[in-house]
Design a protein around this motif. Structure first.
Motif, mmCIF file in Angstrom:
data_model
loop_
_atom_site.group_PDB
_atom_site.id
_atom_site.type_symbol
_atom_site.label_atom_id
_atom_site.label_comp_id
_atom_site.label_asym_id
_atom_site.label_seq_id
_atom_site.Cartn_x
_atom_site.Cartn_y
_atom_site.Cartn_z
ATOM 1 N N ASN A 1 0.842 -1.188 0.000
ATOM 2 C CA ASN A 1 0.000 0.000 0.000
ATOM 3 C C ASN A 1 0.877 1.237 0.000
ATOM 4 O O ASN A 1 1.998 1.218 0.522
ATOM 5 C CB ASN A 1 -0.898 0.011 1.238
ATOM 6 N N THR A 2 0.329 2.319 -0.562
ATOM 7 C CA THR A 2 1.053 3.581 -0.573
ATOM 8 C C THR A 2 0.056 4.684 -0.251
ATOM 9 O O THR A 2 -1.110 4.610 -0.664
ATOM 10 C CB THR A 2 1.765 3.832 -1.929
ATOM 11 N N ASN A 3 0.493 5.672 0.533
ATOM 12 C CA ASN A 3 -0.407 6.722 1.009
ATOM 13 C C ASN A 3 0.119 8.118 0.703
ATOM 14 O O ASN A 3 1.327 8.357 0.840
ATOM 15 C CB ASN A 3 -0.606 6.593 2.524
ATOM 16 N N ASP B 1 -1.289 15.738 -1.696
ATOM 17 C CA ASP B 1 -0.723 14.557 -2.387
ATOM 18 C C ASP B 1 0.702 14.866 -2.861
ATOM 19 O O ASP B 1 1.100 14.483 -3.961
ATOM 20 C CB ASP B 1 -1.542 14.153 -3.631
ATOM 21 N N TYR C 1 4.105 10.169 -2.027
ATOM 22 C CA TYR C 1 3.424 8.935 -1.612
ATOM 23 C C TYR C 1 4.389 8.105 -0.779
ATOM 24 O O TYR C 1 5.553 7.939 -1.154
ATOM 25 C CB TYR C 1 2.931 8.174 -2.856
ATOM 26 N N THR D 1 5.496 4.675 1.296
ATOM 27 C CA THR D 1 5.343 3.221 1.308
ATOM 28 C C THR D 1 6.283 2.640 2.355
ATOM 29 O O THR D 1 7.448 3.062 2.434
ATOM 30 C CB THR D 1 5.681 2.646 -0.084
ATOM 31 N N GLN E 1 -5.851 11.502 -2.069
ATOM 32 C CA GLN E 1 -6.338 11.440 -0.686
ATOM 33 C C GLN E 1 -6.912 10.083 -0.284
ATOM 34 O O GLN E 1 -7.840 10.007 0.516
ATOM 35 C CB GLN E 1 -7.377 12.542 -0.446
ATOM 36 N N GLU E 2 -6.350 9.040 -0.886
ATOM 37 C CA GLU E 2 -6.717 7.711 -0.394
ATOM 38 C C GLU E 2 -5.562 6.745 -0.654
ATOM 39 O O GLU E 2 -4.625 7.061 -1.382
ATOM 40 C CB GLU E 2 -8.012 7.187 -1.018
ATOM 41 N N THR E 3 -5.656 5.556 -0.021
ATOM 42 C CA THR E 3 -4.603 4.562 -0.142
ATOM 43 C C THR E 3 -4.575 3.951 -1.536
ATOM 44 O O THR E 3 -5.611 3.582 -2.084
ATOM 45 C CB THR E 3 -4.832 3.438 0.903
ATOM 46 N N SER F 1 -1.609 1.620 -4.327
ATOM 47 C CA SER F 1 -0.733 0.454 -4.207
ATOM 48 C C SER F 1 0.359 0.429 -5.262
ATOM 49 O O SER F 1 0.206 0.988 -6.360
ATOM 50 C CB SER F 1 -1.558 -0.830 -4.371
#
Ligand SMILES: CN(C)c1ccc(C(=O)NN)cc1
Length: 329
Positions: A6-8, A14, A17, A19, A164-166, A168
């Motif tokens: 997963n990456t945020n 933003d 990101y 990980t 603004q969401e997880t 991958s």
């Protein structure tokens, strides 16, 4: 074998990101910035000056039973934004998304520029560019993905970055359910170390595609979409309040303005970036002036399809076939 991590997004804009990556034995978990625009895996470490390391998670090779010093090797790197770092090199086990590379070159920072010191949400980068771009001397080292490729089910990885969401990074397989459209492929040029490709045209607000080649790179480590002035002007001519802001060094506009979408052609597909994705963030907390996600590449000398563009697509970085796949998301 495969891997899936997963990456945020690092913040409300933003900007980057993040990980999680596991290094050493026992595992030392660091938040890293995956960067298809560079080819070095480097980390803040026990060797980073204390004044620079404050606030960052550190890799301590002395606490890893599997760490080995790569004697005589050093590294030094400068990025497009003039940020930089340098240091010495260890090898250790590096696990990403459940897939382990036993002997990965882990570049330990003994010097980092202020941009990295201040960016305390990350503790280094994982270069996912081509090995030719690696900056270790006297013997350049392979990237984590290059070391993994032969053992992965397929020698490719995908990036699914989200606003603004997880999202991958998947290694060795393509989860086509992450995309809405068909994956269109186009040749990738890795000769400079980047994932270079040529888009076939662009359009603003859903109009017909203007056919003109745009050569650039797919760069997960760059926040913005950076394109030639003629395209940037064509876009912002449709944004009534748009103006160039010297202090911000970019085009800004009223946050209340509805932005048109921006599309580009690649691999026979059209990728459309919604207007919302092109409004990056207020120039300051609470300001009603917003900064554009599309900016000029004129001062850089290369066009960069950064996170603003990548967020609109599922992107396949296919090393085996030296190609890039793009699908609308
Ligand atoms: C200062 N930081 C976190 C950077 C991270 C990535 C880059 C970059 O050009 N990647 N392609 C530059 C700077």
């Amino acid at each position: 074998q495969t891997g899936s991590a997963n990456t945020n997004p690092s913040d409300s804009a933003d900007d980057e990101y993040i990980t999680s990556v596991s290094i050493g034995t026992p595992a030392q978990v660091l938040p890293l910035d995956f960067d298809t625009g560079s080819s070095d895996l480097w980390v803040f470490s026990s060797e980073t000056p204390k004044s620079s390391a404050s606030g960052h998670t550190l890799y301590s090779p002395s606490k890893s039973s599997t760490a080995k010093k790569l004697s005589g090797s050093t590294w030094s790197i400068e990025y497009g934004d003039k940020s930089s770092s340098s240091g010495d090199v260890y090898t250790d086990v590096v696990t990403i998304g459940g897939f382990s590379v036993k002997t990965q070159a882990v570049e330990s920072a003994t010097k980092v520029s202020t941009q990295f010191v201040q960016d305390t949400v990350i503790s280094g980068l994982v270069g996912l560019g081509f090995d030719v771009g690696n900056q270790v001397s006297p013997r350049p080292q392979k990237t984590w993905f290059s070391n993994a490729a032969n053992s992965l089910a397929e020698p490719l990885f995908t990036a699914d970055l989200r606003h603004q969401e997880t999202g991958s990074y998947n290694f060795g397989f393509i989860d086509t359910s992450l995309a809405k459209g068909t994956i269109g492929y186009t040749p990738a040029d890795g000769s400079e170390g980047y994932w270079g490709f040529t888009a076939t045209g662009y359009s603003v607000g859903g109009a017909k595609l203007n056919r003109n080649s745009i050569t650039g790179i797919a760069d997960t480590g760059t926040t913005l979409l950076l394109l030639p002035d003629n395209i940037v002007d064509a876009y912002y001519n449709n944004v009534e309040s748009a103006q160039y802001d010297d202090s911000q060094e970019g085009v800004v506009f009223d946050c209340s303005e509805d932005l048109p979408s921006f599309s580009f052609g690649v691999g026979g597909q059209t990728i459309t970036i919604s207007g919302d994705l092109l409004n990056l963030t207020p120039i300051e907390e609470g300001s009603s002036t917003c900064f554009g996600g599309l900016q000029s590449s004129a001062d850089i000398g290369i066009n960069i399809f950064g996170d603003v563009a990548l967020k609109a697509a599922l992107v396949v970085f296919d090393l085996g076939n030296e190609r890039l796949g793009w699908a609308q998301k």
